[in-house]
Scaffold this active site. Structure first.
Site, PDB file in Angstrom:
ATOM      1  N   THR A  25      47.849  37.487  54.969  1.00 42.61           N
ATOM      2  CA  THR A  25      47.255  36.572  53.997  1.00 42.61           C
ATOM      3  C   THR A  25      47.315  37.174  52.594  1.00 42.61           C
ATOM      4  OG1 THR A  25      44.985  37.404  54.259  1.00 42.61           O
ATOM      5  CG2 THR A  25      45.716  35.656  55.770  1.00 42.61           C
ATOM      6  N   GLY A  26      47.362  36.304  51.595  1.00 38.99           N
ATOM      7  CA  GLY A  26      47.428  36.777  50.221  1.00 38.99           C
ATOM      8  C   GLY A  26      48.637  37.658  49.979  1.00 38.99           C
ATOM      9  N   SER A  27      49.810  37.201  50.432  1.00 41.63           N
ATOM     10  CA  SER A  27      50.973  38.089  50.458  1.00 41.63           C
ATOM     11  C   SER A  27      52.096  37.666  49.523  1.00 41.63           C
ATOM     12  CB  SER A  27      51.503  38.205  51.885  1.00 41.63           C
ATOM     13  OG  SER A  27      51.649  36.944  52.504  1.00 41.63           O
ATOM     14  N   THR A  28      51.779  36.935  48.461  1.00 43.11           N
ATOM     15  CA  THR A  28      52.822  36.564  47.512  1.00 43.11           C
ATOM     16  C   THR A  28      53.096  37.672  46.499  1.00 43.11           C
ATOM     17  OG1 THR A  28      51.214  35.477  46.057  1.00 43.11           O
ATOM     18  CG2 THR A  28      52.311  34.102  47.711  1.00 43.11           C
ATOM     19  N   GLY A  37      51.726  42.053  45.224  1.00 45.64           N
ATOM     20  CA  GLY A  37      50.891  43.230  45.430  1.00 45.64           C
ATOM     21  C   GLY A  37      50.977  43.853  46.807  1.00 45.64           C
ATOM     22  N   ILE A  38      49.837  44.348  47.275  1.00 45.08           N
ATOM     23  CA  ILE A  38      49.772  45.029  48.570  1.00 45.08           C
ATOM     24  C   ILE A  38      50.192  44.092  49.693  1.00 45.08           C
ATOM     25  CG2 ILE A  38      48.184  46.050  50.254  1.00 45.08           C
ATOM     26  CD1 ILE A  38      46.556  47.122  47.856  1.00 45.08           C
ATOM     27  N   GLY A  39      49.756  42.840  49.638  1.00 44.68           N
ATOM     28  CA  GLY A  39      50.098  41.895  50.689  1.00 44.68           C
ATOM     29  C   GLY A  39      51.585  41.677  50.809  1.00 44.68           C
ATOM     30  N   SER A  55      38.311  48.497  50.900  1.00 47.09           N
ATOM     31  CA  SER A  55      38.546  49.122  49.602  1.00 47.09           C
ATOM     32  C   SER A  55      37.702  50.383  49.543  1.00 47.09           C
ATOM     33  CB  SER A  55      38.131  48.170  48.474  1.00 47.09           C
ATOM     34  OG  SER A  55      38.067  48.841  47.238  1.00 47.09           O
ATOM     35  N   TYR A  93      31.603  42.286  44.568  1.00 45.16           N
ATOM     36  CA  TYR A  93      32.871  42.638  45.221  1.00 45.16           C
ATOM     37  C   TYR A  93      32.658  43.754  46.237  1.00 45.16           C
ATOM     38  CZ  TYR A  93      37.540  44.682  45.781  1.00 45.16           C
ATOM     39  OH  TYR A  93      38.694  45.195  46.309  1.00 45.16           O
TER      40      TYR A  93
END
Length: 258
Positions: free
Chosen positions: A13-16, A18-20, A136, A149
């Site tokens: 998820t969230g892989s467009t 950065g880390i993803g 994190s 956060y």
């Protein structure tokens, strides 16, 4: 060590970016069929194309139950779930309203809860699966300018530990991975003004930020997204079969504990 994930399907998820994105790319390179996820169709498809024929994209906003359901309907069964989707918006505690708390909670925690709850049972039936929560260093080193956060990232670590216990003996492992400051797109944007103003290399400005804001860093620099992805991919591998319920740090030594 050769990690072979052939015939496995991984959802990141969230892989467009950065880390993803780095994790999705490395999982595909290890042989997995990868589902890339982002909020927008264009960005999601672009990321999938960049990874190659082993990837396909599903756009869905995981900040809502409806978005999670959309992703689940199109994804089908998966063997590996990397709950990477997350947001962070610096804000003083006394200026952070309920809406901000709720938004961070829905994206950072509830998306992982909903997807894990839906996808883990099939993993259990097959006797093999990997679930990774992106925590994190802020899970333990709560930032004073982003208490909201830090609380959500602590919850992700707790979620991984509790779910690992619930799935004990099934062949499905659950762990959290804890990055420190990382040269992701968001981090680059945060330091971009200083890079332009000073004319110094991005890595140098990033290292200066790390030592000012996280002086306990042992590597004394920001990590690359690939360095974080390395640990994620190992955690998803058959070789990591004896690791479950762990919070795995790739924080550069910031968390000052044994």
């Amino acid at each position: 060590m050769k990690i072979d994930l052939s015939n496995k399907t991984a959802l990141v998820t969230g892989s467009t970016m950065g880390i993803g994105f780095a994790a999705a790319k490395q999982l595909a390179e290890a042989g997995a069929n990868v589902i890339v996820n982002g909020r927008k169709d264009e960005a999601t498809e672009k990321a999938a194309v960049a990874i190659g024929e082993k990837a396909r994209g599903i756009a869905a906003d995981l900040g809502t139950a409806e978005g999670c359901e959309k992703l689940l309907e199109q994804a089908g069964e998966v063997d590996i779930l990397v709950n990477n989707a997350g947001i962070f918006v610096p804000s003083d505690f006394f200026e952070t309203g309920d809406d901000a708390w709720e938004h961070h909670w829905q994206v950072n925690v509830m998306s992982a809860v909903r997807l894990s709850r839906a996808l883990a049972p099939k993993m259990v039936e097959k006797g093999w699966g990997r679930i990774v929560m992106l925590g994190s260093e802020s899970s333990f080193n709560i930032p004073q300018d982003m208490v909201h956060y830090g609380v959500t990232k602590s919850a992700d670590v707790s979620l991984a530990r509790g779910l690992a216990k619930r799935l004990a003996g099934t062949g499905v492992t659950v762990n959290s991975v804890l990055p420190g400051p990382t040269l992701s797109d968001g981090f680059r944007e945060m330091i971009s003004d200083e890079v332009k103003k000073s004319g110094r290399p991005e890595e140098e400005v990033a290292a200066e930020f790390v030592m000012a804001e996280r002086p306990t860093s042992i590597i004394q620099r920001a990590a690359t997204v690939e360095e974080v992805a390395n640990l994620i991919v190992y955690t998803c591998s058959p070789q990591a079969s004896a690791t479950s319920g762990a919070s795995l740090r790739v924080d550069g030594g910031i968390i000052d504990t044994l």
